[in-house]
Design an enzyme around this catalytic site. Structure first.
Site, PDB file in Angstrom:
ATOM      1  N   ASN A  32     -10.668   3.061  -2.951  1.00 40.11           N
ATOM      2  CA  ASN A  32     -11.579   2.896  -3.996  1.00 40.11           C
ATOM      3  C   ASN A  32     -11.080   1.796  -5.055  1.00 40.11           C
ATOM      4  OD1 ASN A  32     -12.033   4.439  -7.301  1.00 40.11           O
ATOM      5  ND2 ASN A  32     -13.614   4.360  -5.654  1.00 40.11           N
ATOM      6  N   LEU A  33     -10.905   0.783  -4.073  1.00 38.64           N
ATOM      7  CA  LEU A  33     -10.065  -0.664  -4.876  1.00 38.64           C
ATOM      8  C   LEU A  33     -10.930  -0.779  -6.079  1.00 38.64           C
ATOM      9  CD1 LEU A  33      -9.869  -2.364  -1.575  1.00 38.64           C
ATOM     10  CD2 LEU A  33      -8.115  -0.878  -2.539  1.00 38.64           C
ATOM     11  N   HIS A  34     -10.077  -1.206  -7.162  1.00 39.17           N
ATOM     12  CA  HIS A  34     -10.326  -2.097  -8.318  1.00 39.17           C
ATOM     13  C   HIS A  34      -9.576  -3.386  -8.600  1.00 39.17           C
ATOM     14  CE1 HIS A  34      -6.912  -0.312  -9.895  1.00 39.17           C
ATOM     15  NE2 HIS A  34      -7.380   1.034  -9.787  1.00 39.17           N
ATOM     16  N   HIS A  37      -6.146  -3.364  -7.754  1.00 37.38           N
ATOM     17  CA  HIS A  37      -5.504  -3.484  -6.290  1.00 37.38           C
ATOM     18  C   HIS A  37      -5.643  -4.888  -6.013  1.00 37.38           C
ATOM     19  CE1 HIS A  37      -7.115   0.933  -6.359  1.00 37.38           C
ATOM     20  NE2 HIS A  37      -5.744   0.973  -5.551  1.00 37.38           N
ATOM     21  N   GLU A 152       2.442  -1.223 -10.984  1.00 37.19           N
ATOM     22  CA  GLU A 152       3.699  -0.668 -12.145  1.00 37.19           C
ATOM     23  C   GLU A 152       2.957   0.624 -12.657  1.00 37.19           C
ATOM     24  OE1 GLU A 152       5.217  -4.027 -14.333  1.00 37.19           O
ATOM     25  OE2 GLU A 152       6.575  -4.592 -12.594  1.00 37.19           O
ATOM     26  N   ASP A 154       1.956   3.129 -11.682  1.00 39.26           N
ATOM     27  CA  ASP A 154       2.700   4.370 -10.813  1.00 39.26           C
ATOM     28  C   ASP A 154       4.125   4.080 -11.055  1.00 39.26           C
ATOM     29  OD1 ASP A 154       0.208   6.008 -10.174  1.00 39.26           O
ATOM     30  OD2 ASP A 154      -0.128   4.257  -9.132  1.00 39.26           O
ATOM     31  N   GLN A 157       6.546   6.296  -9.065  1.00 39.39           N
ATOM     32  CA  GLN A 157       6.643   6.055  -7.687  1.00 39.39           C
ATOM     33  C   GLN A 157       7.244   4.773  -7.136  1.00 39.39           C
ATOM     34  OE1 GLN A 157       2.625   6.508  -5.506  1.00 39.39           O
ATOM     35  NE2 GLN A 157       2.421   4.276  -5.756  1.00 39.39           N
TER      36      GLN A 157
HETATM   37  O1  PAF Z   1      -0.293   4.151  -5.134  1.00 39.26           O
HETATM   38  C1  PAF Z   1      -1.188   4.860  -4.124  1.00 39.26           C
HETATM   39  O2  PAF Z   1      -2.343   4.577  -3.919  1.00 39.26           O
HETATM   40  C2  PAF Z   1      -0.370   5.536  -3.238  1.00 39.26           C
HETATM   41  O3  PAF Z   1       0.547   6.494  -3.642  1.00 39.26           O
HETATM   42  C3  PAF Z   1       0.283   5.209  -2.009  1.00 39.26           C
HETATM   43  C4  PAF Z   1       1.388   4.292  -2.485  1.00 39.26           C
HETATM   44  C5  PAF Z   1      -0.881   4.211  -1.194  1.00 39.26           C
HETATM   45  C6  PAF Z   1       0.754   5.889  -0.808  1.00 39.26           C
HETATM   46  O4  PAF Z   1      -0.408   6.883  -0.457  1.00 39.26           O
END
Ligand code: PAF
Length: 285
Positions: A32-34, A37, A152, A154, A157
């Site tokens: 679901n790229l934007h 990404h 960044e 996330d 994460q």
């Molecule tokens: O940030 C994301 O889209 C996901 O958490 C990742 C890093 C691709 C892991 O599934």
């Protein structure tokens, strides 16, 4: 750009690149790229001659993988391929769930990063960061990239990934790319499409609350609890259901004190059916 679906094919291609002396970058995504990404792909391209993008909606990082958020997560493979075709990606890895978790993911070996995974988003989404760390570690072993690029937005994460990469001695440089925003400041996210038209109008209040808190901290205010409380109130007034709004130390996400200089303000809040997260980095003093 070639698309591969099996680990064997992926390894063969990566091995050929390595033998030709190429540097390899990995951009893991859930599709679901934007535009956010595509910035990650641009950054990957700047840092390596070959760029692998993965698209895999990882069931292990959703709390209810048999329904709910996992089921409705937007899957837009055709549109994603079109976007990547014009980007700097050389290879799209698009594995099926059985390829990634042949024996299921419930009892699979896990990568757990204690402490930092259990606070903030981790407190509201138990097991989420174990799922993220496990799947990213698997991708690192499959691709063996020199560099891996993450957004960044996330932020927690990103720190979880940095921690396990260092502690498990993966020879991968982890690069964070600044959040890409809509014109009104809303951080780009696949989950923004869960917002109704009227909610979308209000959604940028999350970023405004972060900016307002940032200004108070930058101007020397030291009562962090008061700043957080005011931010939560402003979000509630804008119709959000906040999970947390918190001023933390940027390097380990422990609660910030008046003496800390490298800060990050992080927030998660529901608006209608959408759970939005965002953050703002800040250097004081
Ligand atoms: O940030 C994301 O889209 C996901 O958490 C990742 C890093 C691709 C892991 O599934």
């Amino acid at each position: 750009m070639q698309t591969l679906t099996t680990i064997d094919e992926l390894r063969r291609q990566v091995r050929a690149w390595r033998q030709a002396g190429e540097r390899i970058a990995l951009v893991p995504t859930m599709g679901n790229l934007h535009a956010g990404h595509l910035q990650l792909v641009d950054e990957a391209r700047r840092r390596a001659g070959r760029v692998v993008v993965s698209i895999f909606v990882n069931p292990m990082q959703f709390s209810d993988a048999s329904g709910g958020d996992f089921e409705r997560y937007p899957r837009t493979f055709e549109a994603d391929c079109e976007k990547l075709t014009g980007s700097g990606a050389d290879l799209l890895f698009f594995p099926a769930q059985e390829e990634m978790y042949p024996a299921g993911f419930e009892n699979v070996t896990q990568v757990a990063v204690p402490g930092i995974s259990d606070i903030l988003c981790g407190a509201f989404r138990p097991g989420h960061f174990v799922g993220v760390a496990t799947v990213v570690a698997k991708f690192f072993n499959m691709v063996q990239p020199d560099v891996a690029v993450f957004g960044e937005k996330d932020y927690q994460q990103l720190l979880v990934i940095r921690r396990f990469t260092e502690e498990l001695c993966f020879p991968v440089a982890i690069v964070g790319v600044p959040t890409v925003r809509e014109a009104d400041g809303l951080a780009m996210s696949s989950r923004n499409q869960y917002l109704g038209a009227e909610e979308r109008q209000r959604a940028a209040a999350l970023y405004r609350a972060l900016q307002a808190a940032g200004e108070r901290l930058s101007s020397g205010e030291t009562d962090i609890a008061a700043i957080e409380t005011a931010a939560v109130a402003s979000l509630e007034e804008a119709g959000f259901r906040p999970e947390y709004f918190s001023v933390r130390r940027a390097y380990d996400l422990l609660p910030a004190t008046a003496n800390d200089t490298e800060l990050v303000i992080l927030a998660a809040a529901w608006l209608g059916e959408a759970r939005l997260i965002d953050n703002l980095r800040l250097r004081r003093g």
